[in-house]
Design an enzyme around this catalytic site. Structure first.
Site, PDB file in Angstrom:
ATOM      1  N   HIS A   1      -5.204  -2.736  -0.314  1.00  0.00           N
ATOM      2  CA  HIS A   1      -3.962  -2.682  -1.105  1.00  0.00           C
ATOM      3  C   HIS A   1      -3.278  -4.042  -1.192  1.00  0.00           C
ATOM      4  O   HIS A   1      -2.363  -4.219  -1.980  1.00  0.00           O
ATOM      5  CB  HIS A   1      -3.001  -1.655  -0.492  1.00  0.00           C
ATOM      6  CG  HIS A   1      -3.469  -0.239  -0.675  1.00  0.00           C
ATOM      7  ND1 HIS A   1      -2.898   0.628  -1.578  1.00  0.00           N
ATOM      8  CD2 HIS A   1      -4.475   0.451  -0.094  1.00  0.00           C
ATOM      9  CE1 HIS A   1      -3.524   1.797  -1.532  1.00  0.00           C
ATOM     10  NE2 HIS A   1      -4.484   1.716  -0.637  1.00  0.00           N
TER      11      HIS A   1
ATOM     12  N   ASP B   1       1.623 -10.861  -3.609  1.00  0.00           N
ATOM     13  CA  ASP B   1       1.675  -9.407  -3.497  1.00  0.00           C
ATOM     14  C   ASP B   1       0.387  -8.806  -4.047  1.00  0.00           C
ATOM     15  O   ASP B   1      -0.085  -9.263  -5.100  1.00  0.00           O
ATOM     16  CB  ASP B   1       2.862  -8.863  -4.312  1.00  0.00           C
ATOM     17  CG  ASP B   1       3.485  -7.650  -3.659  1.00  0.00           C
ATOM     18  OD1 ASP B   1       2.766  -6.957  -2.928  1.00  0.00           O
ATOM     19  OD2 ASP B   1       4.683  -7.385  -3.895  1.00  0.00           O
TER      20      ASP B   1
HETATM   21  O1  F6P Z   1      -0.173  -1.832   1.436  1.00  0.00           O
HETATM   22  C1  F6P Z   1       0.816  -2.367   2.164  1.00  0.00           C
HETATM   23  C2  F6P Z   1       1.277  -1.570   3.370  1.00  0.00           C
HETATM   24  O2  F6P Z   1       0.933  -2.179   4.571  1.00  0.00           O
HETATM   25  C3  F6P Z   1       0.776  -0.154   3.484  1.00  0.00           C
HETATM   26  O3  F6P Z   1      -0.458  -0.017   4.129  1.00  0.00           O
HETATM   27  C4  F6P Z   1       1.919   0.454   4.219  1.00  0.00           C
HETATM   28  O4  F6P Z   1       1.981   1.824   4.090  1.00  0.00           O
HETATM   29  C5  F6P Z   1       3.127  -0.253   3.636  1.00  0.00           C
HETATM   30  O5  F6P Z   1       2.690  -1.536   3.322  1.00  0.00           O
HETATM   31  C6  F6P Z   1       4.348  -0.314   4.555  1.00  0.00           C
HETATM   32  O6  F6P Z   1       4.063  -1.011   5.734  1.00  0.00           O
HETATM   33  P1  F6P Z   1       4.237  -0.350   7.185  1.00  0.00           P
HETATM   34  O7  F6P Z   1       3.319   0.831   7.230  1.00  0.00           O
HETATM   35  O8  F6P Z   1       3.849  -1.434   8.134  1.00  0.00           O
HETATM   36  O9  F6P Z   1       5.672   0.043   7.290  1.00  0.00           O
END
Ligand code: F6P
Length: 475
Positions: free
Chosen positions: A158, A366
């Site tokens: 992602h 991003d």
């Molecule tokens: O894709 C980016 C990401 O790391 C996702 O995997 C995640 O759900 C989101 O950002 C939010 O981050 P975190 O799970 O560390 O709060």
């Protein structure tokens, strides 16, 4: 027996009774993949406990089993706060300078991935298709293969994939990024991410197919492709229409006293360029004094990963800058910017997007940035707002033609874009919006999930052709 889809990600949006389903980008994407399928969504419960149980907790909803495990404090510190978010996150966002590597944390990362593999191994049937998400779980396929599973396994990243020179700054990169070759299919947000990974594999001695999309790395064949992640475009547009009439959104717009709303929505994260953006707004206020009374900038920034020092110090810097801007340019009757550390529901955000004349989506780097797509989906096509978009957001590939594209490092340019957005005539706003809306209407989140799973389904066939050709050439 019907083949199941086993989804694996760090976080799982468990639909518990009485609890709102998490609606982050990854959660919406995985829900789209599981919508018409029988499957399992496996991952971390979000809980940190002294002694995690050996068996996952499961919940059933429709045809999906949600299966979650807790993390121990050591796992949470070493795997999540440590290696995933203090090493992989900065390096994959081109910030090698922020990476804080420790061998103990890397061991924790491998340990949690192995534990995930052990848990999944217990339930995996030979014809299950496995889809793993994001940088937390890069080596998972390698551990599953080591446990004898030859299932179709796909991976989607992602976040960005940087060029090989930066990947090589990662200690043990061959066992982490190189381990992606143990998947059948690896999906990326953009062509540049895909090509960076392809070049990395080549730099490590992998053999490449003629089209450049299949590699033989240490005896394993892997296919790479792009699948830009998207949103539920039409339902988000509908939600925005409804929400713009809600009491909450009316209260916000009434409080603007005739000024136009400019909005930014980002997790508090250095990759999002929030400080650069606020400095650009400060510059706009200085350079275009006649516009000061025309706009209010609302920056919604839920705090995230608060235990990590870089995030804590950014929290202080952003708050201080918001204070400085309002101190310098505010009046007793009102301030130019509102900085809010709250999480608003998807519905509330949809209404705010629709009411905003300008959106500032200016990350320094991003993977995609779904706020950009949601802002476009939420607009009234007869009177749409203007998207100001960073050249470093993955969304540029699909929205670049309709957005005002800026370099987030050049505050003067961002300030000029804000000025231009506020002056933009209706015809131009409509034309730009139409270009962007058509793209996200055609390629929404359901298409994204279907396209990935279709490609994963036929990957073995393609890999076989590549394997045969290679065998013929080496004869
Ligand atoms: O894709 C980016 C990401 O790391 C996702 O995997 C995640 O759900 C989101 O950002 C939010 O981050 P975190 O799970 O560390 O709060």
């Amino acid at each position: 027996m019907v083949s199941r889809l086993i989804v694996v990600s760090n976080r799982v949006a468990v639909p518990e009774p009485g609890r709102k389903v998490a609606a982050g980008g990854l959660a919406v994407a995985v829900n789209a993949a599981l919508k018409h399928r029988t499957g399992v969504w496996f991952g971390w419960s979000g809980n940190v406990v002294d002694e995690p149980a050996d068996t996952p907790t499961t919940f059933e909803r429709d045809r999906v089993t949600y299966s979650v495990i807790d993390l121990s404090n050591a796992d949470f510190q070493e795997y999540y706060n440590g290696f995933a978010n203090r090493v992989l996150w900065p390096i994959l966002h081109y910030r090698v300078d922020l990476a804080e590597f420790s061998r103990m944390e890397l061991t924790g990362y491998f340990r949690v991935n192995e534990n995930f593999a052990d848990q999944i191994s217990k339930i995996l049937r030979p014809d299950d298709v496995v889809w793993v998400h994001d940088y937390h779980m890069m080596p998972l396929a390698r551990y599953l293969r080591a446990r004898g599973h030859e299932n179709k396994i796909g991976f989607f990243l992602h976040i960005p994939m940087p060029p090989p020179d930066l990947i090589q700054a990662l200690p043990r990169h061959a066992d982490i990024v190189g381990a992606l070759a143990d998947y059948d299919l690896v999906g990326f947000q953009t062509e540049s991410d895909r090509d960076n990974f392809g070049r990395y594999l080549s730099s490590q001695g992998a053999l490449m197919s003629r089209d450049g999309f299949t590699y033989d790395f240490n005896g394993r064949l892997v296919r790479i492709a792009t699948f830009p992640v998207s949103i539920e475009t039409s339902s988000f547009a509908k939600t925005a229409r409804r929400s713009a009439r809600s009491t909450f959104v009316r209260e916000v717009t009434d409080s603007l006293a005739g000024r136009r709303l400019m909005i930014g929505v980002d997790r508090l994260d250095y990759s999002k360029g929030i400080l650069h953006r606020m400095e650009a707004f400060e510059r706009f206020l200085r350079d275009y004094p006649d516009k000061r009374s025309q706009v209010t900038y609302l920056q919604i920034t839920p705090k995230s990963r608060a235990d990590i020092p870089e995030y804590a110090s950014m929290d202080q810097q952003v708050s201080a800058l918001a204070g400085r801007i309002n101190g310098e340019f505010g009046e007793a009757s009102g301030v130019p910017m509102r900085y809010v550390n709250r999480t608003y529901s998807r519905t509330a955000l949809a209404g705010l997007y629709r009411s905003a004349r300008v959106a500032l989506v200016t990350p320094l780097r991003d993977g995609m940035n779904l706020v950009a797509k949601e802002y476009v989906a939420a607009q009234d096509p007869e009177d749409p707002g203007v998207l100001i978009l960073s050249q470093f957001a993955g969304a540029l590939g699909e929205l670049g033609q309709g957005a005002l594209v800026v370099n987030p490092h050049e505050g003067e340019g961002v300030a000029a874009a804000i000025n231009r957005a506020l002056d933009m005539p209706l015809d131009e706003r409509k034309a730009r919006h139409k270009l962007m809306y058509e793209v996200i209407e055609r390629y929404d989140i359901d298409r994204w999930a279907e396209t990935f799973l279709f490609a994963l389904g036929e990957t073995r066939q393609r890999l076989k052709i590549f394997g045969n050709l290679r065998a013929m050439f080496s004869l």
